[in-house]
Design a protein around this motif. Structure first.
Motif, mmCIF file in Angstrom:
data_model
loop_
_atom_site.group_PDB
_atom_site.id
_atom_site.type_symbol
_atom_site.label_atom_id
_atom_site.label_comp_id
_atom_site.label_asym_id
_atom_site.label_seq_id
_atom_site.Cartn_x
_atom_site.Cartn_y
_atom_site.Cartn_z
ATOM 1 N N THR A 5 0.837 -1.211 0.000
ATOM 2 C CA THR A 5 0.000 0.000 0.000
ATOM 3 C C THR A 5 0.867 1.254 0.000
ATOM 4 O O THR A 5 0.588 2.215 -0.734
ATOM 5 N N LEU A 6 1.920 1.265 0.807
ATOM 6 C CA LEU A 6 2.838 2.407 0.825
ATOM 7 C C LEU A 6 3.484 2.604 -0.540
ATOM 8 O O LEU A 6 3.615 3.737 -1.024
ATOM 9 N N LEU A 7 3.876 1.499 -1.144
ATOM 10 C CA LEU A 7 4.546 1.569 -2.438
ATOM 11 C C LEU A 7 3.581 2.062 -3.524
ATOM 12 O O LEU A 7 3.977 2.823 -4.412
ATOM 13 N N ASP A 8 2.329 1.649 -3.450
ATOM 14 C CA ASP A 8 1.328 2.115 -4.415
ATOM 15 C C ASP A 8 1.114 3.625 -4.295
ATOM 16 O O ASP A 8 0.960 4.326 -5.291
ATOM 17 N N LYS A 9 1.101 4.106 -3.060
ATOM 18 C CA LYS A 9 0.859 5.529 -2.832
ATOM 19 C C LYS A 9 2.060 6.390 -3.206
ATOM 20 O O LYS A 9 1.910 7.549 -3.582
ATOM 21 N N ASN A 10 3.258 5.803 -3.077
ATOM 22 C CA ASN A 10 4.473 6.565 -3.362
ATOM 23 C C ASN A 10 5.467 5.681 -4.116
ATOM 24 O O ASN A 10 6.413 5.153 -3.531
ATOM 25 N N PRO A 11 5.273 5.512 -5.424
ATOM 26 C CA PRO A 11 6.138 4.611 -6.217
ATOM 27 C C PRO A 11 7.603 5.037 -6.253
ATOM 28 O O PRO A 11 8.462 4.211 -6.565
ATOM 29 N N THR A 12 7.882 6.300 -5.921
ATOM 30 C CA THR A 12 9.265 6.784 -5.974
ATOM 31 C C THR A 12 9.938 6.774 -4.597
ATOM 32 O O THR A 12 11.031 7.322 -4.445
ATOM 33 N N ILE A 13 9.293 6.158 -3.615
ATOM 34 C CA ILE A 13 9.870 6.098 -2.281
ATOM 35 C C ILE A 13 11.230 5.415 -2.329
ATOM 36 O O ILE A 13 11.438 4.458 -3.086
ATOM 37 N N GLU A 14 12.175 5.922 -1.539
ATOM 38 C CA GLU A 14 13.506 5.311 -1.476
ATOM 39 C C GLU A 14 13.420 3.936 -0.795
ATOM 40 O O GLU A 14 12.706 3.785 0.211
ATOM 41 N N PRO A 15 14.115 2.939 -1.321
ATOM 42 C CA PRO A 15 14.059 1.595 -0.732
ATOM 43 C C PRO A 15 14.417 1.569 0.749
ATOM 44 O O PRO A 15 13.775 0.864 1.535
ATOM 45 N N GLU A 16 15.414 2.341 1.127
ATOM 46 C CA GLU A 16 15.847 2.362 2.524
ATOM 47 C C GLU A 16 14.755 2.927 3.426
ATOM 48 O O GLU A 16 14.561 2.466 4.556
ATOM 49 N N HIS A 17 14.043 3.952 2.914
ATOM 50 C CA HIS A 17 12.972 4.557 3.711
ATOM 51 C C HIS A 17 11.795 3.598 3.841
ATOM 52 O O HIS A 17 11.234 3.435 4.934
ATOM 53 N N LEU A 18 11.426 2.942 2.735
ATOM 54 C CA LEU A 18 10.341 1.961 2.794
ATOM 55 C C LEU A 18 10.704 0.824 3.735
ATOM 56 O O LEU A 18 9.877 0.383 4.546
ATOM 57 N N SER A 19 11.934 0.355 3.644
ATOM 58 C CA SER A 19 12.396 -0.714 4.528
ATOM 59 C C SER A 19 12.281 -0.307 5.992
ATOM 60 O O SER A 19 11.846 -1.096 6.839
ATOM 61 N N LYS A 20 12.632 0.922 6.295
ATOM 62 C CA LYS A 20 12.551 1.427 7.673
ATOM 63 C C LYS A 20 11.110 1.444 8.161
ATOM 64 O O LYS A 20 10.819 1.032 9.293
ATOM 65 N N LEU A 21 10.193 1.878 7.320
ATOM 66 C CA LEU A 21 8.783 1.928 7.698
ATOM 67 C C LEU A 21 8.224 0.529 7.928
ATOM 68 O O LEU A 21 7.420 0.305 8.847
ATOM 69 N N ILE A 22 8.658 -0.420 7.112
ATOM 70 C CA ILE A 22 8.207 -1.805 7.288
ATOM 71 C C ILE A 22 8.746 -2.365 8.606
ATOM 72 O O ILE A 22 8.014 -2.996 9.379
ATOM 73 N N GLN A 23 10.024 -2.128 8.861
ATOM 74 C CA GLN A 23 10.642 -2.621 10.097
ATOM 75 C C GLN A 23 9.919 -2.080 11.326
ATOM 76 O O GLN A 23 9.734 -2.798 12.320
ATOM 77 N N GLU A 24 9.496 -0.825 11.254
ATOM 78 C CA GLU A 24 8.793 -0.221 12.387
ATOM 79 C C GLU A 24 7.414 -0.842 12.595
ATOM 80 O O GLU A 24 6.882 -0.843 13.706
ATOM 81 N N LYS A 25 6.850 -1.368 11.513
ATOM 82 C CA LYS A 25 5.509 -1.957 11.606
ATOM 83 C C LYS A 25 5.540 -3.411 12.056
ATOM 84 O O LYS A 25 4.531 -3.928 12.577
ATOM 85 N N VAL A 26 6.670 -4.094 11.900
ATOM 86 C CA VAL A 26 6.772 -5.520 12.241
ATOM 87 C C VAL A 26 6.262 -5.834 13.652
ATOM 88 O O VAL A 26 5.435 -6.753 13.829
ATOM 89 N N PRO A 27 6.707 -5.109 14.703
ATOM 90 C CA PRO A 27 6.226 -5.460 16.045
ATOM 91 C C PRO A 27 4.772 -5.085 16.299
ATOM 92 O O PRO A 27 4.217 -5.413 17.354
ATOM 93 N N LYS A 28 4.123 -4.426 15.338
ATOM 94 C CA LYS A 28 2.729 -4.029 15.510
ATOM 95 C C LYS A 28 1.752 -4.961 14.794
ATOM 96 O O LYS A 28 0.542 -4.730 14.831
ATOM 97 N N SER A 29 2.279 -5.995 14.154
ATOM 98 C CA SER A 29 1.411 -6.975 13.513
ATOM 99 C C SER A 29 0.996 -8.015 14.543
ATOM 100 O O SER A 29 1.843 -8.656 15.167
ATOM 101 N N ARG A 30 -0.312 -8.172 14.718
ATOM 102 C CA ARG A 30 -0.840 -9.058 15.753
ATOM 103 C C ARG A 30 -1.644 -10.194 15.139
ATOM 104 O O ARG A 30 -2.593 -9.965 14.393
#
Length: 283
Positions: A132-157
């Motif tokens: 969803t993040l990638l769809d909204k911002n196709p030009t997002i930097e890989p490192e930034h997207l990776s960081k956002l995913i990592q931050e979400k990992v502990p919030k998946s229940r």
């Protein structure tokens, strides 16, 4: 700007239509049955149930191996030249698959690896968050997207209850004494993914209709789940009335989008038929 391609394992149980829509590349895990190797995502789940009915045993499962990952990453690179692969993997605490991906990725300079510390719908929730993040911002930097995913990992229940304990018993995950006691008292264990590990956290008593209601109420009380999206997971054999009931409960609790996920062969080998689970992302 390099194109970002997301990938994951079949153990995410990501619905095929979503994988195709978001171009998520999926590498299969394995089920070993009757001495033969079958690919998760190809083997019909009903074959596993039939095997257990006739043998009272369950198949074994194995991780995606290093060579398969090497070929997988190579194929993505061929299909999408100059891309950056962000691989969101099945929990390293329950399978060697992620470690195999780490070893395989050493041969590539375009692979970012993220251990989702989750399985089935909990893993799918993280993959879809990234998509969803990638769809909204196709030009997002890989490192930034990776960081956002990592931050979400502990919030998946993720929490689920098996339809019965036959498969857990066949796999040696519950003793005969515990099995017969639970069957007599109509007890079903709640299993949660905690820090990447499957943990029995609670016991519910009653039929599956009552148990699924209790699970949904407890889950939504315990976790502050983002109301934008909820994933409901089922294994073949779950009563349709229960599915309708759970769907209504989710909508009554304000969830805008509800995605049903069928447990594939990998997950069903351990959970058996008629199970139900819930996955979402905390805000």
């Amino acid at each position: 700007m390099s194109k970002i391609i997301l990938s994951t394992e079949s153990g995410a149980d990501l619905p095929k239509d979503l994988a195709e829509k978001h171009r998520v590349q999926v590498v299969p895990m394995h089920i070993i049955m009757n001495g033969e190797d079958h690919l998760d995502g190809v083997l019909p789940v009903t074959d596993i149930y039939d095997y257990h009915t006739h043998t009272k045993q369950i198949p074994s499962t194995t991780a995606t191996n290093i060579h398969e990952y090497q070929q997988f990453f190579k194929k993505i690179k061929e299909d999408f030249p100059d891309c950056i692969i962000i691989h969101i993997g099945y929990t390293s605490k329950a399978s060697s698959s992620f470690q195999n991906a780490v070893i395989a990725a050493e041969e590539f300079d375009n692979v970012i690896l993220i251990d989702a510390l989750n399985v089935t719908g909990g893993l799918a929730a993280i993959v879809m968050f990234a998509a969803t993040l990638l769809d909204k911002n196709p030009t997002i930097e890989p490192e930034h997207l990776s960081k956002l995913i990592q931050e979400k990992v502990p919030k998946s229940r993720l929490a689920f209850v098996p339809g019965n304990l036959d498969f857990l018993r066949a796999g040696g995950r519950v003793s005969n004494a515990a099995y017969f006691g639970a069957a007599l008292l109509k007890i079903k264990p709640r299993i949660d993914l905690l820090e990447g590990k499957l943990v029995s956290t609670k016991k519910y008593r009653g039929n599956m209709t009552a148990v699924t209601k209790k699970l949904m109420n407890d889950y939504l009380t315990q976790y502050n789940i983002d109301r934008e999206q909820l994933y409901l997971i089922y294994s073949l054999g779950l009563d349709e009335e229960i599915k309708q009931q759970m769907d209504k409960m989710a909508r009554d609790n304000g969830f805008k989008q509800i995605t049903w996920i069928q447990a594939g062969a990998m997950i069903s080998t351990h959970a058996g038929p008629g199970g139900f689970g819930i996955a979402g992302l905390e805000v």
